[in-house]
Design a protein around this motif. Structure first.
Motif, PDB file in Angstrom:
ATOM      1  N   ASP A 123     -18.710   4.800  -4.200  1.00  0.00           N
ATOM      2  CA  ASP A 123     -17.840   3.430  -4.125  1.00  0.00           C
ATOM      3  C   ASP A 123     -17.807   2.881  -2.993  1.00  0.00           C
ATOM      4  O   ASP A 123     -17.735   1.663  -2.758  1.00  0.00           O
ATOM      5  CB  ASP A 123     -16.464   3.876  -4.841  1.00  0.00           C
ATOM      6  N   LEU A 124     -18.041   3.518  -1.702  1.00  0.00           N
ATOM      7  CA  LEU A 124     -17.802   3.118  -0.587  1.00  0.00           C
ATOM      8  C   LEU A 124     -18.733   3.680   0.507  1.00  0.00           C
ATOM      9  O   LEU A 124     -18.975   4.970   0.332  1.00  0.00           O
ATOM     10  CB  LEU A 124     -16.602   3.048  -0.150  1.00  0.00           C
ATOM     11  N   LEU A 125     -19.320   2.766   1.418  1.00  0.00           N
ATOM     12  CA  LEU A 125     -20.068   3.371   2.532  1.00  0.00           C
ATOM     13  C   LEU A 125     -19.421   3.283   3.755  1.00  0.00           C
ATOM     14  O   LEU A 125     -19.062   2.052   4.267  1.00  0.00           O
ATOM     15  CB  LEU A 125     -21.407   2.933   2.451  1.00  0.00           C
ATOM     16  N   VAL A 126     -19.636   4.326   4.634  1.00  0.00           N
ATOM     17  CA  VAL A 126     -18.841   4.182   5.968  1.00  0.00           C
ATOM     18  C   VAL A 126     -20.224   4.232   7.056  1.00  0.00           C
ATOM     19  O   VAL A 126     -20.868   5.276   6.964  1.00  0.00           O
ATOM     20  CB  VAL A 126     -17.648   5.255   6.321  1.00  0.00           C
ATOM     21  N   ASP A 127     -20.238   3.388   7.805  1.00  0.00           N
ATOM     22  CA  ASP A 127     -21.440   3.197   8.792  1.00  0.00           C
ATOM     23  C   ASP A 127     -20.879   3.891  10.238  1.00  0.00           C
ATOM     24  O   ASP A 127     -20.224   3.081  10.798  1.00  0.00           O
ATOM     25  CB  ASP A 127     -21.724   1.810   8.825  1.00  0.00           C
ATOM     26  N   ALA A 128     -21.449   5.118  10.579  1.00  0.00           N
ATOM     27  CA  ALA A 128     -21.251   5.656  11.593  1.00  0.00           C
ATOM     28  C   ALA A 128     -22.518   5.978  12.167  1.00  0.00           C
ATOM     29  O   ALA A 128     -22.665   7.290  12.646  1.00  0.00           O
ATOM     30  CB  ALA A 128     -20.243   6.927  11.371  1.00  0.00           C
ATOM     31  N   ILE A 129     -23.422   5.253  12.138  1.00  0.00           N
ATOM     32  CA  ILE A 129     -24.620   5.321  12.792  1.00  0.00           C
ATOM     33  C   ILE A 129     -24.674   5.155  14.345  1.00  0.00           C
ATOM     34  O   ILE A 129     -25.160   6.042  14.854  1.00  0.00           O
ATOM     35  CB  ILE A 129     -25.815   4.721  12.241  1.00  0.00           C
ATOM     36  N   LEU A 130     -24.660   3.879  14.656  1.00  0.00           N
ATOM     37  CA  LEU A 130     -24.535   3.474  16.027  1.00  0.00           C
ATOM     38  C   LEU A 130     -23.442   2.995  16.567  1.00  0.00           C
ATOM     39  O   LEU A 130     -22.912   2.163  15.633  1.00  0.00           O
ATOM     40  CB  LEU A 130     -25.730   2.501  16.345  1.00  0.00           C
ATOM     41  N   GLY A 131     -22.787   2.994  17.642  1.00  0.00           N
ATOM     42  CA  GLY A 131     -21.499   2.496  18.259  1.00  0.00           C
ATOM     43  C   GLY A 131     -21.932   1.402  19.096  1.00  0.00           C
ATOM     44  O   GLY A 131     -22.948   0.734  19.122  1.00  0.00           O
TER      45      GLY A 131
END
Length: 212
Positions: A123-131
């Motif tokens: 239902d939701l994506l969290v983008d924790a790939i690059l800061g």
């Protein structure tokens, strides 16, 4: 409002730990908790959440977010875009604390398979790939992952900054190499792109995480 560059933010983090005695692991825990709280308060109907993590500290934040959301009763999938052996420092420590079994993706083929499974069914994506420490352009598997986020049609919450963006840029940023974000949660102080980059149509939240 105080705006800091990526280099200044790294120095703030260093001084917070070395001079004021706040462990870097605590800063990461607080950062992940801030994003998790934002998700719980603003995406109450999101029962299934996929957290897509890179191998750096942004991914470490993602591991904390996954743990916190799992504790809150959400169904959480963690997609790691690297081998666990590539994780270092605080990110490796937070990975060991994961309460869910991660999905390890190391090729475009594996990523495509997951895009129709865990990523496609959430239902939701969290983008924790690059800061914010990343300097574009993004290449390889990370670029493929950004493309998957952009065409997935799911709401996306970016951790610190949308992956692929240049945090020090003072002009609008767009394009296939930058992850789409419906909201951004950054920490301590905004970087120039948070203010001038037009990186989201939603909110940009600046969360305190323990820096004095």
């Amino acid at each position: 409002m105080k705006i800091v560059t990526a280099a200044e933010m790294r120095e703030i983090d260093r001084v917070t730990t070395e001079r004021f005695g706040v462990p870097s692991l605590t800063l990461m825990e607080n950062a992940g908790n801030a994003v998790a709280q934002f998700v719980l308060e603003n995406f109450r109907s999101a029962d299934r959440i996929a957290v897509v993590c890179g191998k750096g500290n942004n991914g470490g934040d993602g591991f904390v977010i996954a743990r916190r959301l799992h504790r809150a009763g959400r169904v959480v999938e963690v997609v790691l875009l690297a081998a666990p052996s590539e994780l270092k420092g605080d990110a490796a420590t937070m990975f060991e604390r994961l309460p869910v079994r991660p999905i390890i993706v190391q090729s475009a083929q594996e990523l495509q398979a997951e895009s129709s499974r865990s990523l496609g069914n959430c239902d939701l994506l969290v983008d924790a790939i690059l800061g914010t420490g990343f300097k574009p352009p993004v290449k390889g598997l990370y670029a493929e992952a950004i493309a998957v986020l952009n065409r997935g049609g799911k709401p996306v919450v970016a951790v610190d900054i949308p992956s692929g963006a240049d945090s020090d840029a003072m002009t609008a940023q767009a394009g296939e190499g930058i992850a789409r974000a419906d909201a951004i949660v950054t920490f301590t102080a905004p970087r120039p792109a948070h203010v001038f980059g037009e990186l989201t149509r939603g909110e940009v939240i600046v969360a305190p995480i323990g820096s004095p």
